[in-house]
Design an enzyme around this catalytic site. Structure first.
Site, mmCIF file in Angstrom:
data_model
loop_
_atom_site.group_PDB
_atom_site.id
_atom_site.type_symbol
_atom_site.label_atom_id
_atom_site.label_comp_id
_atom_site.label_asym_id
_atom_site.label_seq_id
_atom_site.Cartn_x
_atom_site.Cartn_y
_atom_site.Cartn_z
ATOM 1 N N ARG A 50 -58.421 -16.947 -0.765
ATOM 2 C CA ARG A 50 -58.510 -17.859 0.369
ATOM 3 C C ARG A 50 -58.456 -17.071 1.670
ATOM 4 O O ARG A 50 -57.895 -15.976 1.742
ATOM 5 C CB ARG A 50 -57.405 -18.910 0.338
ATOM 6 C CG ARG A 50 -55.987 -18.333 0.499
ATOM 7 C CD ARG A 50 -55.443 -18.550 1.894
ATOM 8 N NE ARG A 50 -54.103 -17.983 2.037
ATOM 9 C CZ ARG A 50 -53.841 -16.810 2.582
ATOM 10 N NH1 ARG A 50 -54.841 -16.033 2.993
ATOM 11 N NH2 ARG A 50 -52.606 -16.371 2.709
ATOM 12 N N LYS B 237 -48.934 -19.834 12.553
ATOM 13 C CA LYS B 237 -48.140 -18.649 12.236
ATOM 14 C C LYS B 237 -47.997 -17.747 13.456
ATOM 15 O O LYS B 237 -46.923 -17.187 13.711
ATOM 16 C CB LYS B 237 -48.764 -17.873 11.083
ATOM 17 C CG LYS B 237 -47.879 -16.753 10.563
ATOM 18 C CD LYS B 237 -48.259 -16.330 9.173
ATOM 19 C CE LYS B 237 -47.240 -15.359 8.597
ATOM 20 N NZ LYS B 237 -47.534 -14.995 7.204
ATOM 21 N N GLU C 286 -53.350 -9.743 1.658
ATOM 22 C CA GLU C 286 -52.132 -9.864 0.856
ATOM 23 C C GLU C 286 -52.496 -10.328 -0.550
ATOM 24 O O GLU C 286 -53.156 -11.351 -0.722
ATOM 25 C CB GLU C 286 -51.156 -10.857 1.481
ATOM 26 C CG GLU C 286 -49.855 -10.983 0.697
ATOM 27 C CD GLU C 286 -48.921 -12.015 1.277
ATOM 28 O OE1 GLU C 286 -47.953 -11.631 1.941
ATOM 29 O OE2 GLU C 286 -49.177 -13.226 1.072
#
Length: 269
Positions: A46, A56, A142
């Protein structure tokens, strides 16, 4: 106010996750094709939504001009495994690529160092190089590696945390912590019968491969006009399939191969 061309900025992140998706699925396919247990069960990717990125950045007090140089989880890859042991196998596979097609920046083991919420997963932050129409770019990404049980818990916890905007009621936190422990206990118990499960899956995969070969060989008889033989073997296979052992299927396929060699149809697909 800084104007960001979001489509242009996020495109390289999408390209990076697309390439990583293909690479990790290729690893999974290699294990399966070699009839070995794959430590990778599922690969998902994603790119954070614009709203999620801004949220964020706002929480971490990151100015717009520094978002793409600061946030390292805009691109994400999630690898789901059957067993806890598989997680560390995947970690090792990624480490072996370090310095080749990716660079490992940081590793965080939240399995041996569980978060207070009960969250368990293994995180690896990498830099991945892509070649775009405008040149070479290094994209931070990540990678989260977890079991199916860990993933189920994390998905529920994330939804509840979002619903309560980080202020989850105490009783829900306690229930989630208890569920996290129960989930990990399930992973631990499944680990004790891991070899048995893997062996069973190997038998199933072998049978599936044999069935594919048998049906391909029967179909080849149709292609060369041997309809009588095709119908004969097709009926025999239907009678045999439900209760046949691997050895019986091997024997049956050997007969078909002998016939294929006789009619020289090995090349047909």
């Amino acid at each position: 106010m800084e104007i960001i061309n979001w489509k242009e900025e996020l495109f390289p992140y999408k390209q990076a996750t697309d390439e990583l998706y293909v690479k990790f699925n290729s690893i999974k396919k290699e294990y399966i094709d070699l009839e070995q247990h794959s430590p990778i069960e599922l690969v998902q990717t994603r790119v954070k939504s614009i709203a999620s990125i801004l949220d964020k950045a706002n929480k971490r007090d990151i100015p717009l001009t520094k978002i793409f140089g600061t946030l390292e989880d805009i691109a994400g890859v999630r690898i789901t495994c059957k067993f806890v042991e598989d997680i560390y196998k995947v970690v090792q596979l990624i480490r072996e690529r370090d310095g080749k097609d990716l660079i490992i920046k940081e590793e965080e083991d939240y399995i041996n160092n569980t978060k207070s919420s009960g969250y368990r997963s293994y995180h690896i932050t990498i830099k991945y190089t892509i070649i775009t129409a405008t040149g070479v770019k290094e994209i931070p990404c990540e990678i989260q590696i977890r079991t199916m049980a860990m993933n189920f818990w994390a998905t529920i916890e994330h939804s509840l945390r979002y619903k309560y905007n980080g202020n989850m009621p105490k009783h829900l936190k306690q229930k989630l912590e208890a569920c996290a422990e129960a989930s990990f206990k399930l992973d631990t118990e499944m680990g004790t019968i891991r070899d048995e499960i893997i062996e069973t899956q190997k038998i199933i995969q072998t049978k599936e491969n044999l069935v594919y070969e048998i049906l391909k060989n029967i179909q080849n008889l149709y292609y060369i006009g041997k309809l009588e033989e095709m119908n004969k073997f097709n009926r025999e296979f239907i009678d045999l399939y439900q209760y046949a052992s691997i050895e019986q299927l091997h024997t049956f396929n050997s007969k078909l191969q002998t016939l294929a060699n006789l009619y020289k149809v090995n090349h047909l697909e």
